[in-house]
Each structure stands twice: as C-alpha cells, then as structure tokens.
Design a protein around this motif. Sequence first.
Motif, short mmCIF file in Angstrom:
data_model
loop_
_atom_site.label_atom_id
_atom_site.label_comp_id
_atom_site.label_asym_id
_atom_site.label_seq_id
_atom_site.Cartn_x
_atom_site.Cartn_y
_atom_site.Cartn_z
N VAL A 120 -46.49 -33.72 80.88
CA VAL A 120 -46.75 -34.24 82.22
C VAL A 120 -46.87 -33.05 83.17
CG1 VAL A 120 -45.90 -35.66 84.12
CG2 VAL A 120 -45.45 -36.36 81.76
N GLY A 121 -48.07 -32.83 83.68
CA GLY A 121 -48.24 -31.73 84.64
C GLY A 121 -49.53 -30.97 84.45
N TRP A 122 -49.58 -29.81 85.08
CA TRP A 122 -50.76 -28.95 85.04
C TRP A 122 -50.56 -27.87 83.98
CZ3 TRP A 122 -54.85 -30.38 87.86
CH2 TRP A 122 -54.63 -31.22 88.96
N PHE A 123 -51.30 -28.00 82.88
CA PHE A 123 -51.20 -27.03 81.79
C PHE A 123 -52.59 -26.68 81.29
CE2 PHE A 123 -47.35 -29.72 81.53
CZ PHE A 123 -46.40 -28.76 81.81
N PRO A 124 -52.81 -25.41 80.92
CA PRO A 124 -54.13 -25.01 80.42
C PRO A 124 -54.43 -25.60 79.06
CG PRO A 124 -52.56 -23.21 80.23
CD PRO A 124 -51.87 -24.29 80.99
N VAL A 125 -55.70 -25.88 78.84
CA VAL A 125 -56.20 -26.40 77.57
C VAL A 125 -57.08 -25.34 76.92
CG1 VAL A 125 -57.60 -28.18 76.47
CG2 VAL A 125 -56.14 -28.77 78.42
N GLU A 126 -56.83 -25.09 75.65
CA GLU A 126 -57.63 -24.12 74.89
C GLU A 126 -58.65 -24.87 74.04
OE1 GLU A 126 -57.04 -20.87 71.25
OE2 GLU A 126 -55.37 -22.11 71.92
N THR A 127 -59.90 -24.45 74.08
CA THR A 127 -60.92 -25.10 73.28
C THR A 127 -61.00 -24.48 71.88
OG1 THR A 127 -62.63 -23.61 74.13
CG2 THR A 127 -62.31 -25.68 75.30
N THR A 128 -61.50 -25.26 70.94
CA THR A 128 -61.74 -24.77 69.58
C THR A 128 -63.15 -24.18 69.51
OG1 THR A 128 -62.72 -26.84 68.79
CG2 THR A 128 -60.30 -26.64 68.70
N GLY A 129 -63.47 -23.56 68.39
CA GLY A 129 -64.80 -23.00 68.22
C GLY A 129 -65.89 -24.04 68.31
N ALA A 130 -65.59 -25.26 67.87
CA ALA A 130 -66.59 -26.33 67.88
C ALA A 130 -66.95 -26.76 69.29
CB ALA A 130 -66.08 -27.53 67.09
N ALA A 131 -66.06 -26.51 70.25
CA ALA A 131 -66.31 -26.97 71.62
C ALA A 131 -67.55 -26.33 72.23
CB ALA A 131 -65.09 -26.68 72.49
N ALA A 132 -67.90 -25.14 71.78
CA ALA A 132 -69.07 -24.45 72.33
C ALA A 132 -70.36 -25.20 72.05
CB ALA A 132 -69.16 -23.04 71.76
N HIS A 133 -70.32 -26.12 71.10
CA HIS A 133 -71.51 -26.93 70.75
C HIS A 133 -71.23 -28.40 71.00
CE1 HIS A 133 -73.01 -23.26 68.92
NE2 HIS A 133 -71.85 -23.16 68.29
N SER A 134 -70.50 -28.67 72.07
CA SER A 134 -70.08 -30.04 72.40
C SER A 134 -70.18 -30.24 73.91
CB SER A 134 -68.63 -30.25 71.95
OG SER A 134 -67.73 -29.72 72.91
N PRO A 135 -69.89 -31.46 74.39
CA PRO A 135 -69.87 -31.68 75.84
C PRO A 135 -68.83 -30.83 76.58
CG PRO A 135 -70.07 -33.77 74.71
CD PRO A 135 -69.78 -32.74 73.66
N LEU A 136 -67.85 -30.27 75.84
CA LEU A 136 -66.86 -29.41 76.48
C LEU A 136 -67.35 -27.97 76.63
CD1 LEU A 136 -64.92 -31.79 76.27
CD2 LEU A 136 -63.18 -30.21 75.41
N ALA A 137 -68.57 -27.69 76.23
CA ALA A 137 -69.10 -26.33 76.30
C ALA A 137 -68.96 -25.69 77.68
CB ALA A 137 -70.55 -26.30 75.84
N PRO A 138 -69.17 -26.44 78.78
CA PRO A 138 -69.03 -25.81 80.10
C PRO A 138 -67.61 -25.31 80.40
CG PRO A 138 -70.25 -27.87 80.28
CD PRO A 138 -69.67 -27.83 78.91
N LEU A 139 -66.61 -25.74 79.61
CA LEU A 139 -65.23 -25.39 79.88
C LEU A 139 -64.67 -24.33 78.94
CD1 LEU A 139 -63.78 -28.96 80.56
CD2 LEU A 139 -64.91 -27.38 82.14
N VAL A 140 -65.46 -23.88 77.99
CA VAL A 140 -65.02 -22.87 77.02
C VAL A 140 -64.72 -21.56 77.75
CG1 VAL A 140 -65.86 -21.48 75.08
CG2 VAL A 140 -66.29 -23.95 75.12
N PRO A 141 -63.67 -20.82 77.35
CA PRO A 141 -62.75 -21.06 76.22
C PRO A 141 -61.45 -21.76 76.62
CG PRO A 141 -62.45 -18.83 76.98
CD PRO A 141 -63.52 -19.43 77.87
N GLU A 142 -61.11 -21.75 77.93
CA GLU A 142 -59.86 -22.34 78.39
C GLU A 142 -60.04 -22.86 79.80
OE1 GLU A 142 -55.84 -20.48 77.47
OE2 GLU A 142 -55.86 -20.24 79.66
N PHE A 143 -59.34 -23.94 80.13
CA PHE A 143 -59.48 -24.53 81.45
C PHE A 143 -58.19 -25.25 81.83
CE2 PHE A 143 -60.91 -27.45 78.21
CZ PHE A 143 -60.36 -28.66 78.56
N PRO A 144 -57.93 -25.40 83.13
CA PRO A 144 -56.75 -26.15 83.56
C PRO A 144 -57.02 -27.65 83.50
CG PRO A 144 -57.94 -25.38 85.47
CD PRO A 144 -58.67 -24.83 84.26
#
Length: 233
Positions: free
Chosen positions: A109-133
């Motif tokens: 519960v709270g504000w914590f950073p999220v780390e993307t996997t290598g697959a994220a670069a070829h997914s809808p999460l690509a704009p957030l690679v490599p880490e985002f709050p």
Amino acid sequence: MRVHYLQHVPFEPPAAIADWAAARGHDLTGTHLYDGAALPAPDDVDLLVVMGGPMGVHDVEAYPWLPAERELIRATLDAETPVFGVCLGAQQVAAALGADVASHDRREVGWFPVETTGAAAHSPLAPLVPEFPAFHWHGDAFEIPAGGTLLARTPACRNQAFLAADGLALGLQFHLEATRESVGALVEAVDGDTGTGEYVQSAEELLADDAPFAQLQSGLSAVLDAFTAGGSV
C-alpha cells in the motif's frame, strides 16, 4: 471507441481512465456492480476495463457477480476485444484465464517503484521501461496466465503486470489511474487506517505530494494508447 468499465465499489472509479477516454474522444460507459447493474454484452464494447475493489476473486458468496464478470471477460476476449484489468480487475482477468489468485504474504500500500522485465520493451508497458513509480493497494496477487508474459515486478510482489490472450488481456496489479481524489476516497473508505507492514505507507504519505499523480496520468495515457493500438509482445 466504446470504452466500458466495470466498477465494484463506489470508491474505486475509473479516475484518470475517464480523463484519458475524454481526451481521446472515446465514448465511456460503465456498470456499477455494487448497485446490481447488469453486465454489458461483449458486442457492445471495444475496450473492457475492469476496476479494483477490496473483495477477492473467491468471495463469490458475498459478491455473486464475480463469476459472471469472469465469464464476460472470457467472452470479450473470445470476441477478440481487448480487456484491461486493474488490481482486482487484473486478478479477475487472470482467474478468467485459468491462473491462480491468492492472498499474498505481504500487503503493498503506497508509492513504490515498479521494475519492468525484458519483455516489457515489446509490450504496452514499453513507454515506462525500465522503471516507473506507481500507486499500490493490494493484499492478493495473481499468477501469470498460461501463455502470458510477465511484464513487471516489485520487491514486495513478483507479479505486477502481465500480457496474455495473444496480447488482448493486460493486467496491472498496481494503479496508474489513481488521482488525488480517488486515493482520497480509498483513504476515507478505511477511515484513514491503511494498516502496517514493511510495504505499507500511512494515509499522510499517500497524499503528501501532487507530483506523483501527474506522472501516473502521463504513464497511463501512454500505456492505454499503446494497448489500444495493439502493442504486444
């Protein structure tokens, strides 16, 4: 585009998803399941959004619409219409695709950073690679559906996002749609008591700064633009 959201409790609305839909000129409608509203037909939507809630996917006696919602998710995916799930919504999508969902060994519960996997670069999460709050509020967690791809993780919870069903199902354990108003509603719903734990922040910490909300909204818009454009692994 006809965007339809499923809302499970009054205090977890689509929030910034509604802002994204308005900015893009999409038609936005919703089903308030807590009011006993009927679910839509798969043919009536171009993007199905499944919101969060304090209940769990197995609480079917108290919330008899949970299995029907999963049936709608499956039918929507079978119709090759994309489904976007947030928190409980992501757990419902995972369960609809046959994956396990269970109580996690720690709450987040709270504000914590999220780390993307290598697959994220070829997914809808690509704009957030490599880490985002991101904003988090959950005690349950999903396994990755068969054939799906893990896109993100945190130290507290290894499965934070997945893409499945040939790129038609995107599930996020965290909240990119959160606004100051929606987080305030969550805090009010628990009378300001967010609980305790290594990864649990106080109500004051959750609402201490406006800047993270602007970052979330930018990230949400980028992810939804990519997802609805067909971005996939």
